[in-house]
Design a protein around this motif. Sequence first.
Motif, PDB file in Angstrom:
ATOM      1  N   ASP A  25       0.812  -1.207   0.000  1.00  0.00           N
ATOM      2  CA  ASP A  25       0.000   0.000   0.000  1.00  0.00           C
ATOM      3  C   ASP A  25       0.850   1.264   0.000  1.00  0.00           C
ATOM      4  OD1 ASP A  25      -2.191  -1.614   0.049  1.00  0.00           O
ATOM      5  OD2 ASP A  25      -2.518  -1.439   2.220  1.00  0.00           O
ATOM      6  N   SER A  26       2.131   1.132   0.187  1.00  0.00           N
ATOM      7  CA  SER A  26       3.005   2.287   0.327  1.00  0.00           C
ATOM      8  C   SER A  26       3.126   3.053  -0.983  1.00  0.00           C
ATOM      9  CB  SER A  26       4.387   1.843   0.783  1.00  0.00           C
ATOM     10  OG  SER A  26       5.243   2.958   0.841  1.00  0.00           O
ATOM     11  N   THR A  27       3.259   4.345  -0.838  1.00  0.00           N
ATOM     12  CA  THR A  27       3.461   5.174  -2.023  1.00  0.00           C
ATOM     13  C   THR A  27       4.935   5.485  -2.240  1.00  0.00           C
ATOM     14  OG1 THR A  27       3.126   7.155  -0.697  1.00  0.00           O
ATOM     15  CG2 THR A  27       1.190   6.245  -1.816  1.00  0.00           C
ATOM     16  N   PRO A  29       7.945   3.134  -2.605  1.00  0.00           N
ATOM     17  CA  PRO A  29       8.571   1.807  -2.656  1.00  0.00           C
ATOM     18  C   PRO A  29      10.087   1.854  -2.502  1.00  0.00           C
ATOM     19  CG  PRO A  29       7.833   2.461  -4.839  1.00  0.00           C
ATOM     20  CD  PRO A  29       7.321   3.489  -3.873  1.00  0.00           C
ATOM     21  N   MET A  30      10.717   2.910  -2.958  1.00  0.00           N
ATOM     22  CA  MET A  30      12.171   3.012  -2.849  1.00  0.00           C
ATOM     23  C   MET A  30      12.589   3.170  -1.387  1.00  0.00           C
ATOM     24  SD  MET A  30      14.525   2.745  -4.881  1.00  0.00           S
ATOM     25  CE  MET A  30      16.157   3.125  -5.306  1.00  0.00           C
ATOM     26  N   ILE A  31      11.875   4.007  -0.657  1.00  0.00           N
ATOM     27  CA  ILE A  31      12.184   4.199   0.765  1.00  0.00           C
ATOM     28  C   ILE A  31      11.962   2.908   1.529  1.00  0.00           C
ATOM     29  CG2 ILE A  31      11.451   5.400   2.858  1.00  0.00           C
ATOM     30  CD1 ILE A  31      10.939   7.849   1.107  1.00  0.00           C
ATOM     31  N   ASP A  32      10.898   2.186   1.182  1.00  0.00           N
ATOM     32  CA  ASP A  32      10.623   0.916   1.853  1.00  0.00           C
ATOM     33  C   ASP A  32      11.733  -0.100   1.588  1.00  0.00           C
ATOM     34  OD1 ASP A  32       8.288   1.948   2.860  1.00  0.00           O
ATOM     35  OD2 ASP A  32       7.035   1.137   1.241  1.00  0.00           O
ATOM     36  N   LYS A  33      12.238  -0.116   0.356  1.00  0.00           N
ATOM     37  CA  LYS A  33      13.325  -1.037   0.016  1.00  0.00           C
ATOM     38  C   LYS A  33      14.595  -0.677   0.781  1.00  0.00           C
ATOM     39  CE  LYS A  33      15.823  -3.007  -3.806  1.00  0.00           C
ATOM     40  NZ  LYS A  33      15.423  -4.112  -4.606  1.00  0.00           N
TER      41      LYS A  33
END
Length: 112
Positions: A25-27, A29-33
Amino acid sequence: MATQARPTTTTTANTTTDKTKATADSTHPMIDKVQETLHASVDKLASSASRAEENLRTTASDSAENLSAQKRLAEKKWLASPMRRYAIENPVATAGIAFAAGMLITSLMRKK
């Protein structure tokens, strides 16, 4: 001043599905990775630090035991030493020899 009660939050039992759902659901994806990579790096670092600490403790324990054994051996040798026996039998001569040795060492060090 009145204090307001904060609502309590409950955690779910299945955190992995929540994490996956939050990632999907995150907007960002790079930060999450990057965040996942950093978490993995921190976990790896913690594991390495734990192993290093265990090795250090083991080495310190072995060294302490080795030094203790060497101390006991040195004391045993000193108690059986003829030099110790001479020092006990002739304390004045021993003090004179120690004084003369100290004077000799002092005179040699001053000439430098």
